[in-house]
Motif scaffolding. Sequence first.
Motif, PDB file in Angstrom:
ATOM      1  N   ASP A   1       2.213   1.550  -3.530  1.00 25.88           N
ATOM      2  CA  ASP A   1       1.142   1.651  -4.529  1.00 25.88           C
ATOM      3  C   ASP A   1       0.179   2.812  -4.269  1.00 25.88           C
ATOM      4  OD1 ASP A   1       1.860  -0.349  -6.206  1.00 25.88           O
ATOM      5  OD2 ASP A   1       0.307  -1.764  -5.631  1.00 25.88           O
ATOM      6  N   ARG A   2       0.547   3.738  -3.406  1.00 32.50           N
ATOM      7  CA  ARG A   2      -0.418   4.759  -2.982  1.00 32.50           C
ATOM      8  C   ARG A   2      -0.937   5.610  -4.135  1.00 32.50           C
ATOM      9  NH1 ARG A   2       4.680   5.864  -1.157  1.00 32.50           N
ATOM     10  NH2 ARG A   2       5.571   7.936  -1.494  1.00 32.50           N
TER      11      ARG A   2
ATOM     12  N   THR B   1       6.720  -4.843  -5.300  1.00 30.02           N
ATOM     13  CA  THR B   1       6.124  -3.661  -5.934  1.00 30.02           C
ATOM     14  C   THR B   1       7.130  -2.882  -6.758  1.00 30.02           C
ATOM     15  OG1 THR B   1       4.530  -3.488  -4.138  1.00 30.02           O
ATOM     16  CG2 THR B   1       4.832  -1.548  -5.508  1.00 30.02           C
TER      17      THR B   1
ATOM     18  N   ARG C   1      -8.758   2.404   0.041  1.00 31.69           N
ATOM     19  CA  ARG C   1      -7.691   1.901   0.901  1.00 31.69           C
ATOM     20  C   ARG C   1      -7.190   3.006   1.843  1.00 31.69           C
ATOM     21  NH1 ARG C   1      -4.378  -2.356  -3.004  1.00 31.69           N
ATOM     22  NH2 ARG C   1      -6.013  -3.958  -2.925  1.00 31.69           N
TER      23      ARG C   1
ATOM     24  N   ASP D   1      -3.301   3.347  -6.215  1.00 33.90           N
ATOM     25  CA  ASP D   1      -4.535   3.077  -5.466  1.00 33.90           C
ATOM     26  C   ASP D   1      -5.506   4.261  -5.486  1.00 33.90           C
ATOM     27  OD1 ASP D   1      -3.802   0.506  -4.862  1.00 33.90           O
ATOM     28  OD2 ASP D   1      -3.079   0.940  -2.844  1.00 33.90           O
ATOM     29  N   ARG D   2      -5.008   5.455  -5.759  1.00 37.42           N
ATOM     30  CA  ARG D   2      -5.921   6.601  -5.869  1.00 37.42           C
ATOM     31  C   ARG D   2      -6.904   6.390  -7.031  1.00 37.42           C
ATOM     32  NH1 ARG D   2      -3.828  10.144  -2.284  1.00 37.42           N
ATOM     33  NH2 ARG D   2      -1.556  10.146  -2.054  1.00 37.42           N
TER      34      ARG D   2
ATOM     35  N   ASP E   1       0.822  -1.205   0.000  1.00 34.72           N
ATOM     36  CA  ASP E   1       0.000   0.000   0.000  1.00 34.72           C
ATOM     37  C   ASP E   1       0.860   1.260   0.000  1.00 34.72           C
ATOM     38  OD1 ASP E   1      -2.285  -1.497  -0.049  1.00 34.72           O
ATOM     39  OD2 ASP E   1      -3.150  -0.648   1.773  1.00 34.72           O
TER      40      ASP E   1
ATOM     41  N   ASN F   1      -7.225   2.841  -8.651  1.00 34.83           N
ATOM     42  CA  ASN F   1      -7.754   1.479  -8.600  1.00 34.83           C
ATOM     43  C   ASN F   1      -8.494   1.148  -7.308  1.00 34.83           C
ATOM     44  OD1 ASN F   1      -6.808   0.828 -11.127  1.00 34.83           O
ATOM     45  ND2 ASN F   1      -4.944  -0.156 -10.399  1.00 34.83           N
ATOM     46  N   ALA F   2      -8.033   1.715  -6.184  1.00 33.85           N
ATOM     47  CA  ALA F   2      -8.604   1.354  -4.878  1.00 33.85           C
ATOM     48  C   ALA F   2      -8.610   2.560  -3.942  1.00 33.85           C
ATOM     49  CB  ALA F   2      -7.831   0.195  -4.261  1.00 33.85           C
TER      50      ALA F   2
ATOM     51  N   ASP G   1      -7.371  -4.255 -13.077  1.00 37.45           N
ATOM     52  CA  ASP G   1      -6.664  -3.037 -12.651  1.00 37.45           C
ATOM     53  C   ASP G   1      -5.960  -2.306 -13.789  1.00 37.45           C
ATOM     54  OD1 ASP G   1      -7.446  -3.557 -10.066  1.00 37.45           O
ATOM     55  OD2 ASP G   1      -5.525  -4.422  -9.438  1.00 37.45           O
TER      56      ASP G   1
END
Length: 266
Positions: free
Chosen positions: A53-54, A113, A64, A57-58, A50, A60-61, A170
Amino acid sequence: MDLCRPLNAVLAGVLTLIGAYVAGRPLAGAALVAALATVFAVAAGNAINDYFDREIDRINAPERPIPRGAVSPRAALAFSVALFAAAVVLALSLPMVAVAIAAVNLVALVAYTKLFKGLPGAGNAVVAYLGGSTFLFGAAAVGRPLAGAVLALLAALSTLAREVVKDVEDVAGDREEGLNTLPIAVGERPALLVAAGVLALAVLASPLPYVTDLFGVAYLAVVVPADAVMAYAAYLAFSDPTRAQGLLKYGMVLAAAAFVVGRTFA
């Protein structure tokens, strides 16, 4: 708690216990230590993933913890380091083969990652290895690593297929971040064909424990429905990757249960 995805971490610990159970020593203290080390390591891997991947993720997820502002990136990194340290301390008390597996896994979790996730197929392969290695680690913790080899292989194949399907899901965020995952490199449909082929291999190999007289008919009674779920998920992935990868996870849990049943009634 969302940062470490506790349900996934605990599930990984249970899979480690299943590896020990298949090896014939489910209640050994080493099995419990290995399971706890797995929980900490997977939680740490989720947290550090996380952290790295921040930005992805904004897109895709966004739900989180880091994208929604529940925790800062620095706090997530510190939390991950603490969990990794706990996993290392626990793993060092296990047999050397188990320590070696743990060492490789910890390096893979940290490197995933930054080094592997954006390479076509490479990130999928790393996650597949990590998924299968939980069973291998459990068996190695009680001194019988080869007893978990078949289960580890089948789990790795299923995980590889699920990860490819998840990459299809994704694609938007991964492309925005400049990652070159398998569906971006070769196209979504060819990637799904790869996933379906890997799943077919896993399904075809699943009767091996029965054919080799490791388990009896009770194993088949549970693994056949698991195979059916995974086969349907492979078909569904071409129209609904999100639902398909959820079904694949369910099928993998059912397949692990087949090994428990097979060992119990062997």
